[in-house]
Write a protein that holds these residues in place. Structure first.
Motif, short mmCIF file in Angstrom:
data_model
loop_
_atom_site.label_atom_id
_atom_site.label_comp_id
_atom_site.label_asym_id
_atom_site.label_seq_id
_atom_site.Cartn_x
_atom_site.Cartn_y
_atom_site.Cartn_z
N LEU A 1 1.07 -1.69 0.25
CA LEU A 1 0.09 0.12 0.25
C LEU A 1 0.90 1.34 -0.09
N PHE A 2 0.78 2.28 -0.47
CA PHE A 2 1.19 3.80 -0.81
C PHE A 2 0.25 4.59 0.29
N SER A 3 0.73 5.17 0.88
CA SER A 3 0.12 6.69 1.81
C SER A 3 0.12 8.08 1.15
N THR B 1 -5.73 18.71 5.14
CA THR B 1 -7.02 19.40 6.61
C THR B 1 -6.36 18.74 8.10
N ASP B 2 -6.64 17.21 8.14
CA ASP B 2 -6.63 16.98 9.44
C ASP B 2 -5.47 15.66 10.74
N GLY B 3 -4.51 15.99 9.29
CA GLY B 3 -2.83 14.92 9.33
C GLY B 3 -3.04 13.89 9.18
N SER B 4 -4.42 13.28 8.77
CA SER B 4 -4.56 11.79 9.02
C SER B 4 -3.45 11.08 7.42
N LEU B 5 -3.84 9.59 7.65
CA LEU B 5 -3.16 9.05 7.40
C LEU B 5 -4.01 8.20 6.11
N ARG B 6 -3.95 7.67 4.72
CA ARG B 6 -4.71 7.13 3.92
C ARG B 6 -3.90 6.18 3.49
N TRP B 7 -4.38 4.96 3.81
CA TRP B 7 -3.34 4.19 2.74
C TRP B 7 -4.26 3.30 0.85
N PHE B 8 -3.37 3.11 0.31
CA PHE B 8 -4.21 2.44 -0.63
C PHE B 8 -3.33 1.68 -1.56
N TRP C 1 2.19 -5.39 4.31
CA TRP C 1 1.10 -5.24 5.10
C TRP C 1 0.80 -6.25 5.08
N THR C 2 0.55 -7.23 6.59
CA THR C 2 -0.24 -7.95 6.34
C THR C 2 -1.84 -7.74 7.16
N ALA C 3 -2.42 -9.23 6.66
CA ALA C 3 -3.46 -8.80 6.75
C ALA C 3 -3.97 -8.24 9.02
N GLU C 4 -3.03 -9.18 9.06
CA GLU C 4 -3.11 -9.05 10.95
C GLU C 4 -2.81 -7.61 11.48
N GLU C 5 -1.80 -7.53 10.35
CA GLU C 5 -1.70 -5.73 10.55
C GLU C 5 -2.65 -4.68 10.39
N LEU C 6 -3.65 -4.90 9.00
CA LEU C 6 -4.36 -4.18 8.56
C LEU C 6 -5.55 -3.74 8.89
N ALA C 7 -5.98 -4.50 10.54
CA ALA C 7 -7.09 -5.07 11.09
C ALA C 7 -6.72 -4.17 12.92
N THR C 8 -5.36 -3.90 12.74
CA THR C 8 -5.26 -3.32 13.58
C THR C 8 -4.76 -1.57 13.69
N THR C 9 -4.76 -1.28 12.41
CA THR C 9 -4.26 -0.13 12.67
C THR C 9 -5.67 1.28 12.79
N THR C 10 -5.10 2.19 12.57
CA THR C 10 -6.28 3.20 12.75
C THR C 10 -6.05 4.09 11.75
N ASP C 11 -5.25 4.13 10.81
CA ASP C 11 -5.40 4.89 9.47
C ASP C 11 -6.13 4.69 8.44
N LEU C 12 -6.98 5.23 7.40
CA LEU C 12 -7.64 5.56 6.46
C LEU C 12 -7.13 4.06 5.69
N LEU C 13 -8.17 3.30 5.29
CA LEU C 13 -7.55 2.52 4.28
C LEU C 13 -8.82 1.99 3.60
N ARG C 14 -8.39 2.32 1.87
CA ARG C 14 -9.33 1.76 0.42
C ARG C 14 -8.89 1.02 -0.24
N PRO C 15 -9.71 0.37 -0.08
CA PRO C 15 -11.13 0.27 -0.65
C PRO C 15 -11.33 0.19 1.32
N ALA C 16 -12.53 0.91 1.28
CA ALA C 16 -13.43 0.72 3.16
C ALA C 16 -13.38 -0.96 2.94
N GLY C 17 -13.26 -1.55 3.97
CA GLY C 17 -13.00 -2.90 4.84
C GLY C 17 -11.90 -3.78 4.54
N LEU C 18 -10.69 -3.04 3.91
CA LEU C 18 -9.64 -3.45 3.56
C LEU C 18 -9.22 -4.44 4.02
#
Length: 164
Positions: A27-29, A34-41, A126-143
């Motif tokens: 994934l890339f970030s 605006t709010d400083g949040s990190l998004r991964w895609f 990322w592993t599936a387990e790491e994705l499940a615990t991040t608070t960053d925004l993931l795309r697509p939703a429900g990744l």
């Protein structure tokens, strides 16, 4: 301003669910200014003139990772249409996600386009387990659950509709 009955110009996009031999997803970030949040895609981007989704997916893989000669797998997800504004123009975005499996490698971003260099802040596997615990925004939703199902069950018979 776009009126409800106006047709928006389309931005067709091809994305790649790139898994290595350890079932890790690349994934890339990008940081929200605006709010400083990190998004991964996932790897990917818009289709060029005359390109098919598959051709665009392979081109984006070369540009964003340095990988060439990848065997592109099936389309596994199809993004629910959404809108974005670029250079003052609002587009309807329609994304297709293709699966590709590759041996582990070092990502080479030296062929990034200027827009990618300006927007992308990093990348990681990322592993599936790491994705499940991040608070960053993931795309697509429900990744996390989408990836878990893809790894456990393989490619779906038809693309699954996803958000984003």
């Amino acid at each position: 301003m776009t009126l409800p009955d106006e047709k928006l110009p389309l931005r067709l996009s091809a994305r790649v669910v790139l898994l290595d031999d350890a079932d890790r997803l690349l994934l890339f970030s990008a940081r929200n200014q605006t709010d400083g949040s990190l998004r991964w895609f996932t790897v990917g981007g818009g289709l060029g003139p005359g390109e098919t989704h598959e051709q665009a997916a392979l081109r984006e893989l070369r540009e964003e990772t340095g990988l060439a000669d990848v065997d592109l797998g099936p389309e596994v997800w199809r993004g629910r249409p959404w809108t974005t504004t670029r250079d003052g123009i609002t587009y309807e975005v329609r994304q297709r996600y293709y699966l590709a499996r590759v041996p582990s490698f070092t990502v080479d971003t030296s062929a990034f386009e200027e827009v990618e260099r300006a927007a992308i802040t990093g990348h990681r596997w990322w592993t599936a387990e790491e994705l499940a615990t991040t608070t960053d925004l993931l795309r697509p939703a429900g990744l996390p659950s989408l990836l878990g199902a893809l790894i456990a069950d393989g490619s779906p018979a038809r693309p699954i509709t996803v958000a984003g």
